[in-house]
Structure formats: structure tokens, C-alpha cells
Design an enzyme around this catalytic site. Structure first.
Site, PDB file in Angstrom:
ATOM      1  N   LYS A  36       0.816  -1.207   0.000  1.00  9.31           N
ATOM      2  CA  LYS A  36       0.000   0.000   0.000  1.00  9.31           C
ATOM      3  C   LYS A  36       0.854   1.264   0.000  1.00  9.31           C
ATOM      4  O   LYS A  36       0.508   2.239  -0.661  1.00  9.31           O
ATOM      5  CB  LYS A  36      -0.974  -0.061   1.170  1.00  9.31           C
ATOM      6  CG  LYS A  36      -0.749   0.867   2.294  1.00  9.31           C
ATOM      7  CD  LYS A  36      -1.556   0.460   3.495  1.00  9.31           C
ATOM      8  CE  LYS A  36      -0.655   0.310   4.700  1.00  9.31           C
ATOM      9  NZ  LYS A  36      -0.352   1.574   5.350  1.00  9.31           N
ATOM     10  N   THR A  37       1.974   1.232   0.709  1.00 13.27           N
ATOM     11  CA  THR A  37       2.853   2.397   0.683  1.00 13.27           C
ATOM     12  C   THR A  37       3.423   2.578  -0.720  1.00 13.27           C
ATOM     13  O   THR A  37       3.569   3.696  -1.214  1.00 13.27           O
ATOM     14  CB  THR A  37       4.011   2.215   1.684  1.00 13.27           C
ATOM     15  OG1 THR A  37       3.464   1.811   2.935  1.00 13.27           O
ATOM     16  CG2 THR A  37       4.768   3.502   1.872  1.00 13.27           C
ATOM     17  N   ASP A  42      -3.426   7.821   4.045  1.00 10.52           N
ATOM     18  CA  ASP A  42      -2.929   6.503   4.431  1.00 10.52           C
ATOM     19  C   ASP A  42      -3.696   6.034   5.675  1.00 10.52           C
ATOM     20  O   ASP A  42      -4.177   6.865   6.444  1.00 10.52           O
ATOM     21  CB  ASP A  42      -1.431   6.645   4.749  1.00 10.52           C
ATOM     22  CG  ASP A  42      -0.760   5.292   4.907  1.00 10.52           C
ATOM     23  OD1 ASP A  42      -1.347   4.287   4.492  1.00 10.52           O
ATOM     24  OD2 ASP A  42       0.370   5.269   5.443  1.00 10.52           O
ATOM     25  N   GLU A  43      -3.799   4.746   5.877  1.00 16.57           N
ATOM     26  CA  GLU A  43      -4.456   4.198   7.077  1.00 16.57           C
ATOM     27  C   GLU A  43      -5.837   4.811   7.309  1.00 16.57           C
ATOM     28  O   GLU A  43      -6.175   5.238   8.420  1.00 16.57           O
ATOM     29  CB  GLU A  43      -3.591   4.443   8.326  1.00 16.57           C
ATOM     30  CG  GLU A  43      -2.170   3.924   8.227  1.00 16.57           C
ATOM     31  CD  GLU A  43      -2.023   2.433   8.472  1.00 16.57           C
ATOM     32  OE1 GLU A  43      -3.044   1.712   8.381  1.00 16.57           O
ATOM     33  OE2 GLU A  43      -0.894   1.995   8.731  1.00 16.57           O
ATOM     34  N   GLN A  66      -7.595  -4.119   9.804  1.00 15.69           N
ATOM     35  CA  GLN A  66      -6.482  -3.749  10.671  1.00 15.69           C
ATOM     36  C   GLN A  66      -6.821  -2.538  11.535  1.00 15.69           C
ATOM     37  O   GLN A  66      -5.922  -1.851  12.032  1.00 15.69           O
ATOM     38  CB  GLN A  66      -5.232  -3.458   9.839  1.00 15.69           C
ATOM     39  CG  GLN A  66      -4.658  -4.692   9.177  1.00 15.69           C
ATOM     40  CD  GLN A  66      -3.361  -4.393   8.452  1.00 15.69           C
ATOM     41  OE1 GLN A  66      -2.342  -4.090   9.065  1.00 15.69           O
ATOM     42  NE2 GLN A  66      -3.394  -4.461   7.146  1.00 15.69           N
ATOM     43  N   ARG A  90       1.961 -10.104  10.401  1.00 15.08           N
ATOM     44  CA  ARG A  90       3.306  -9.516  10.439  1.00 15.08           C
ATOM     45  C   ARG A  90       4.352 -10.527   9.990  1.00 15.08           C
ATOM     46  O   ARG A  90       5.481 -10.178   9.673  1.00 15.08           O
ATOM     47  CB  ARG A  90       3.692  -9.059  11.861  1.00 15.08           C
ATOM     48  CG  ARG A  90       2.827  -8.008  12.507  1.00 15.08           C
ATOM     49  CD  ARG A  90       2.627  -6.810  11.660  1.00 15.08           C
ATOM     50  NE  ARG A  90       1.388  -6.942  10.878  1.00 15.08           N
ATOM     51  CZ  ARG A  90       1.107  -6.226   9.807  1.00 15.08           C
ATOM     52  NH1 ARG A  90       1.957  -5.344   9.359  1.00 15.08           N
ATOM     53  NH2 ARG A  90      -0.031  -6.397   9.146  1.00 15.08           N
TER      54      ARG A  90
END
Length: 749
Positions: free
Chosen positions: A35-36, A221-222, A252, A611
Site C-alpha cells: 500500500k505504501t 494513508d491508514e 487492521q 506480520r
DNA sequence: CTGACTAAGTTTTTT
DNA sequence: ACTTAGTCAG
């Protein structure tokens, strides 16, 4: 036709997201889906391929780390001179900047306003409670504060509050006075930074229009972590252009307890009905088995608005997550450390490849002890934050007071630190007197210095005027000196370091911390006190811990702080009812069946699972001590959501009251029996003996480890010729098994 | 005003 | 068990 450089190496969905230039876009990005990458490549694409001027782009993140990461990655993608013109920052820092630069629009706050963190806020709440004569035991400051924060997050002012009972009435008064005190102190809390910006734009259409004319493209973002205020801000900024590009993953979302509102995703879909939906489901981090595990957990989610993603990876195969019951937290920790040691010895992993994640900080202790005993280094993430340390807060309070003379929290903090004869009583008198004059305490102080007497006797008055004079003197230097020089001046004039240095190691470390702060301040040479204080107020420790990772070592961290990180090997410890899910969230669910707290716990586990790149160990204990006492916990309900086909290790008890009770009882007797056996090798130094033909290597009571079954206790051992047959009792229902000694390794007891 | 004692409260925390 | 805020004697 050649593919533009910026799109190379991206998958189809990523390309779609990067090149969807106009209009609203909602990207649902699974963990590890790049995503980044999408965000940075999109910005680079806008600039380089579409020809958008960088100053027309605004990207908002939640952390400084994410913002600086984004900046440097864009810098690596496009010609460097172009990109510094764009606005990339956290919601809070962008808002803080707007409020400072537009201070002429906000009559109650100057451009020098202070930013209050949680500790400062608590101080204000305490002042409020005492001013209103409320019992802090009945109305705990923390609860009051979190209520205030929720109200602000929902954009509800004290006057809009529903007041139906006495409690509401009390809260309304607290909230009102709290805001008044902040205003009088020329200070804003974190929530105010956002809220006041939104209000500023709401009240000044022309100003908003100017910002809308600057920022044609807004990226977020997020997105799942945005609250109501942040969403409103985004809507304001996007305006009629509606070029709002949001990336998030509601699976998340683990900050709802702080006001993050997962309904924003729904709001977005309703407010921008022509939005483009892009799902990023390809995972570049983990292998499929891990993804199947994680999906098993998250797909049991009860969130009605959830859009399910089907994660897939090109890495089809990988070790199945291992579930393991340890006897107690000490064994749990030992299992972790031993396994790390073993995996490292196999040469496949480096020390930095491991992470141990837990629900609460309190759990770190047992793990740390195991590391210490094994003589292995570790990194503890996020335990005590640099900027929350007393000495740092003190030093900053001096600077803040020099910057903003109305900052009553800072004044309160340092007026007698180091001690200068201004005690509780004197301070209370000063505050009362200031109140009666309707000025800030610091202004009252200045009145004293100018010769007013106030309600003070000679001694108190002398102490106060001396301090006032000192403050006045410092303030005159404010504009001539750099932040570093100002700090060193304060430290010298107050003899603060000598005060800290009490001869204890603790004192030494405090002095060191202040010197470190000085180093930071000195680096702001030429940037000014305002910039320094603003940035320091908005910096968290995620940023500061970064530089301490010089030595690669396993990381110990909470599940919350694990978000956004990845590790080849992940240990999730304390997967027990009451810990994950945390007892508070279970209680909340019982009191209020609509509570989403439990769902958040589930997502927390999901975050932890995703993770991992290669290996996952899921641990729970048979019994665990807490707050001195101890108790038996059941395995976390979430473990049962992991499909049996993708897990191994301790088989889980059947759930359901009766089955659980009897299984537990059997476990208990087994563990107790095992514990009664004398433990071989309980002496400190037990060099790994070579087994002779006669003597068994393993003795009853020894704790051993098996690759598949994990930790167990030796019950019997018989040597038959070259082979040693060991009877091992494995907990959690595996029962006793006979195993050839070659497949066992001793666990130090 | 400081030091020593007692009581109470212990989830997570990007900003 | 452990910190930490609040209370009280010196």
C-alpha cells in the site's frame, strides 16, 4: 507502447490504483499488499506522468514515520527538486501548521499556542476537578479525559452535549471548564488541532476555498484509523474536485478505542457514490499458509460493513503456525527464547528477524527475564517514551513557558522544580489570585514582579517575584537565541542538571536524557523555538526508537505497535481468554452486546499474524500469574478460528463448558504430577553431557522440547542398546508419547 | 519542604 | 508485584 517507469513492477490492481487520477478512490489494501508502494508511486505518477505540480498534492498519514518514509521513497522515484513542494505530513502536524499560520483567524489563540499532550491534559483535568470541587475518586481524570476526547472526536462541543442526568451535567461542566483553561493557557490538545482546523474552515469559506485551490489531490494513508473530525477535514479539503484517494484496511483497525471510526469507510462510499473501489489482495510478505491462518481468524469477524478480501501469495507453501501450551509464563518465555536460539543456530535467521508480540506491556517482563537469563540481547519497543520522561517534560516546560507565557500547565510543572520555595500553598494562592483577577497564573506572576502585592506574605512573595524576574529575563532572549542556546541557558540558570544528578544511576540516566534533548534542540539552530516545540510536541517515540536499533536483536512489542512492521519469525504470546481477548473487552461485550471491543481484539490478532513472513508460534499458558495472584486461563477463543488444517502443535481442547472443565482438571493433575518429579538438571551449570551407553540422557522430570509436540516433561527413559526411548508427557491433550532421544532436546530447568 | 508511608489502580495509545 | 499519587510527620 512502453510501460512508464513508475508503473513497472506493479501488479494490475496496483497500477489501477496508481493511475486512477481523477475522482474518489477507495483502496482496500490487505496486509503486505504494497500500500505504501501504491501511495508513493501514485504521487510520483501524478507529478511525472500526469504533470501535476507537486504543490497541488497533499498526503496525510498518522505517524511521522510513515510521512518521512513516504517522502524519502517519493524522492527516490522522481527528480528530487520537484517533490519538496508537496505537502506530506501527519494529520496533526498539517493542522498544527495551518492553525499557526492562520492565527489571525483565531482570536483566542496566538501563533505561539502550546500543544498539550496527554500528561498535560491530565494536569488540566485535575485543575478542573479541584476548581469544581469534584472528587477525583468518583470522577477519575483519565475517564473524564477520554470522555472529552471522544466528544471532540465526534465534534460535539460542551454545549451540544446531551444532558439527561446528573453525570452528564457534571461532565458538561468539566468539559466546558477544561476548554476554558486550555484557551486561557493559549494551548490546544491533540484533538483540538484537528477540531479547530475543521472549525476554522467551516467558519471561513473563503479560506477553505484558498486551500482547495492549492490542494487538488488529497491522499490518505491508514484510512481505517480516521475519526469523524479527520474525515470531515478530508471532505473539506477535497471539496468539489473530489480527488480523494484513501487507502486503508478495516481489518487492521485497532484504534477504535481512541476514536477511529470504521464507519468512515461507509461514509466515504455514501458521500462519494461514484468512487472507484480497488482491492489489493496479493500479499508480498507471507506464504499462503500464514494468510490462510489469518483469514481464518478475520473471516469470523462480525463487522457487518466488512468487505472481505481474499489474500493470496505466490509463496504457496510454508511452515504451519505452531500452537503451543506452556505451563506458565516463565515456560512460555523460555520456549520463545529457546526456539529463537535454535532457529538462529540453524543459520537461517538473524537476531533481528524475530519478534515477540503481546497484548499488554506487563507481559514483556517474563520474556525479558528469559532473554536476560539466556544472555541474549533484545529490543523493547515503546515501553517508556522519551518525550514522556519527567526530566524531558520539565526541560520542555521551561522552553514552552518562554515561548507562551500563558501556558499554565508548564508553569505549574516547573514553578518549583528545582525547589525554589514555592510550595503547594503558595501555588494555590497564586492560582486563586489569578482566577479572581481573571488572568492566567503567569500574568499574575508578572503583576507581582511589577510591584503588586497580592495575597502573599514576604517569603512567598520574594520567591515568586524572583522567579518572575528570571522568567522575564529569559523571555527577552527568546528571539536572539537558538532553541539549543535557550535550553542551555535555562539549565544553567536553574542548575537543573545538578538537581537531577542525585548520585543514583537513575539520576545519571536523567541527565543523559536531558543532554540528548539538548542535542535535538541544538539541531534546530536557525529554525526557531516555535518550530522546535511544535515538532517535538507531535513526535512520538516510534521515531526515536529507530536509532537505537543499531544492534540487531529480537523485538519485544505490543500487538498495537506491531502494525506496519514485518518479521520473518513471529511469536504471539499470551493467547488466552482474558488477555487476548482482553478481559475488559469481554466484560464490555457482556454489558453491551453491540460492543465492538471484542471484534477489535480479533483484528489485533489478525494484525499480529500478518506480520509474519515465514513462521508463527502461537502460545498460551496453562496458568499465569498476574498482579501477584495467579489463575488458569483458557486458550483464546480466536485460536479455535484457525483452521485445523493449517496449524500444528498442542491440540486445542474442545470448547464448551463441560468439556473444558474436565479437560482442565486432567491437565492440572498432569502438570502437578510432572512438577512433583524432581527436575533433572535443575542445578545451574549442567554441561551437555555425552550420553554413555548405559546412562540415559533424559531423566524423569526433565523438561524437553520436541519439534512437533513442543515442550513436554520426561516421565520415563529406558536405554535399549544404542537407542534411548523416552516417555514424554506433552500437555494439552497430546498425552504421553514414546520418543527416540535423538528427537528431543533438553530445556534448561 | 522533604522523605516516608499508605492506598489504589493497573489495555491497547500513530498524534 | 509494582508503580505512583496522596497524606502526614518531622
Amino acid at each position: 507502447m512502453t510501460v512508464p517507469r513508475i508503473l513497472q513492477g506493479l501488479n494490475k490492481q496496483q497500477v489501477e490504483a496508481v493511475t486512477a487520477v481523477e475522482g474518489p478512490v477507495l483502496v482496500l489494501a490487505g496486509p503486505g499488499s504494497g500500500k505504501t508502494r501504491v501511495l508513493t508511486h501514485r504521487i510520483a505518477y501524478l507529478i511525472e506522468e500526469v504533470g501535476i505540480a507537486p504543490q497541488h498534492i497533499m498526503a496525510l498519514t498518522f505517524t511521522n514515520k510513515a510521512a518521512s518514509q513516504m517522502k524519502s521513497r517519493i524522492g527516490a522515484l522522481i527528480f528530487p527538486t520537484e517533490f519538496y513542494m508537496m505537502t506530506v505530513g501527519t494529520f496533526h502536524s498539517i493542522c498544527a501548521g495551518i492553525l499557526r499560520r492562520r492565527a489571525d483567524y483565531t482570536p483566542h489563540f496566538s501563533r505561539d499556542y502550546a500543544i498539550y499532550d496527554t500528561a498535560d491534559q491530565l494536569d488540566v483535568v485535575q485543575q478542573v476537578l479541584s476548581a469544581l470541587n469534584l472528587d477525583p475518586k468518583k470522577h477519575t481524570p483519565r475517564r473524564m479525559l477520554s470522555q472529552i476526547s471522544s466528544a471532540k472526536n465526534e465534534m460535539i462541543g460542551p454545549q451540544q452535549l446531551p444532558v439527561t442526568d446528573y453525570q452528564d451535567e457534571i461532565f458538561q461542566r468539566v468539559y466546558t471548564l477544561y476548554n476554558e483553561l486550555l484557551q486561557q493557557s493559549n494551548a490546544r490538545d491533540f484533538d483540538d488541532l484537528l477540531l479547530h482546523t475543521v472549525q476554522l474552515f467551516a467558519d471561513n469559506a473563503n479560506l477553505l476555498a484558498r486551500y482547495q485551490d492549492i490542494y487538488h489531490y488529497v491522499l490518505v494513508d491508514e484510512f481505517q484509523d480516521t475519526n469523524m473530525v479527520q474525515y470531515t477535514l478530508l471532505k473539506q479539503l477535497a471539496g468539489a474536485r473530489r480527488n480523494l484517494f484513501v487507502v486503508g484496511d478495516s481489518d487492521q483497525s485497532i484504534y477504535a478505542f481512541r476514536g477511529a471510526d470504521y464507519r468512515n469507510e461507509k461514509r466515504f462510499r455514501e458521500d462519494y457514490p461514484n468512487f472507484r473501489l480497488i482491492l489489493l489482495e496479493q500479499n508480498y510478505r507471507s506464504h499462503q499458509t500464514i494468510l490462510d491462518t489469518a483469514m481464518g481468524v478475520i473471516n469470523k469477524s462480525e463487522n457487518p460493513y466488512r468487505i472481505q478480501k481474499v489474500l493470496f501469495s505466490e509463496r504457496k507453501e510454508g511452515p504451519r503456525p505452531i500452537i503451543w501450551e506452556a505451563h506458565d509464563e516463565e515456560y512460555e518465555a523460555r520456549f520463545v527464547v529457546d526456539t529463537i536460539k535454535e532457529l538462529q543456530d540453524q543459520g537461517e535467521y538473524d537476531p533481528g528477524d524475530f519478534a515477540v508480540m503481546y497484548r499488554t506491556h506487563a507481559q514483556s517482563r517474563a520474556i525479558e527475564e528469559a532473554f536476560l537469563r539466556a544472555g541474549m540481547p533484545y529490543r523493547l519497543i515503546g515501553a517508556t517514551r522519551f518525550y514522556a520522561r519527567r526530566e524531558i517534560k520539565d526541560a520542555l516546560a521551561y522552553l514552552r513557558l518562554i515561548q507562551n507565557s500563558d501556558d499554565s500547565v508548564s508553569l505549574h510543572r516547573i514553578i518549583n522544580v528545582p525547589p525554589r520555595g514555592i510550595g503547594q500553598k503558595t501555588l494555590q494562592d497564586l492560582e486563586d489570585w489569578a482566577n479572581s483577577l481573571e488572568v492566567s497564573p503567569a500574568q499574575a506572576l508578572m503583576l507581582l514582579e511589577q510591584g503588586e502585592t497580592g495575597p502573599f506574605n514576604g517569603r512567598a512573595r520574594n520567591a515568586l517575584t524572583a522567579f518572575a524576574a528570571q522568567l522575564q529575563e529569559w523571555r527577552q532572549k527568546r528571539d536572539e537565541l537558538s532553541p539549543g542556546d535557550l535550553l542551555s541557558m535555562v539549565l544553567r540558570d536553574t542548575n537543573y542538571l545538578a538537581y537531577l544528578d542525585d548520585g543514583t544511576p537513575e539520576g545519571d540516566s536523567r541527565v543523559e536524557n536531558v543532554m540528548e534533548l539538548y542535542g535535538v534542540a541544538a539541531s534546530y539552530e536557525g529554525l526557531g523555538l516555535t518550530t522546535f516545540l511544535e515538532e517535538v510536541a507531535l513526535i512520538s517515540d516510534v521515531d526515536t526508537t529507530e536509532k537505537t536499533d543499531a544492534v540487531p536483536a529480537p523485538s519485544l512489542l505490543t500487538l498495537h505497535s506491531a502494525k506496519g512492521l514485518e518479521f520473518p519469525v513471529v511469536f504471539l504470546v499470551g493467547l488466552e481468554e482474558g488477555i487476548l481477548p482482553h478481559s475488559r473487552s469481554i466484560e464490555e461485550k457482556i454489558e453491551d452486546p453491540t460492543s465492538t471491543a471484542l471484534e477489535e481484539e480479533r483484528r489485533l490478532l489478525y494484525v499480529g499474524l500478518t506480520r509474519a513472513k515465514d513462521r508463527i508460534y502461537l502460545l498460551y499458558t496453562f496458568r499465569r500469574s498476574f498482579y501477584g495472584g495467579s489463575g488458569m486461563n483458557l486458550p483464546s477463543r480466536f485460536l479455535y478460528d484457525i483452521p485445523p488444517s493449517v496449524r500444528e502443535g498442542t491440540p486445542l481442547h474442545p470448547r464448551g463448558q463441560q468439556a473444558v472443565e474436565s479437560q482442565r482438571y486432567q491437565d492440572k493433575t498432569r502438570w502437578e504430577q510432572a512438577a512433583r518429579q524432581p527436575r533433572a538438571g535443575s542445578g545451574r551449570s549442567r554441561p551437555a553431557q555425552r550420553p554413555t551407553d548405559r546412562e540415559p540422557k533424559f531423566k524423569a522430570g526433565m523438561v524437553v522440547w520436541h519439534k512437533t509436540f513442543g515442550e513436554g516433561v520426561v516421565m520415563t527413559s529406558i536405554v535399549r542398546g544404542d537407542i534411548e526411548e523416552v516417555g514424554v508427557l506433552f500437555p494439552g491433550g497430546s498425552g504421553e508419547k514414546t520418543i527416540i532421544s535423538d528427537f528431543l532436546s533438553p530445556v534448561d530447568g
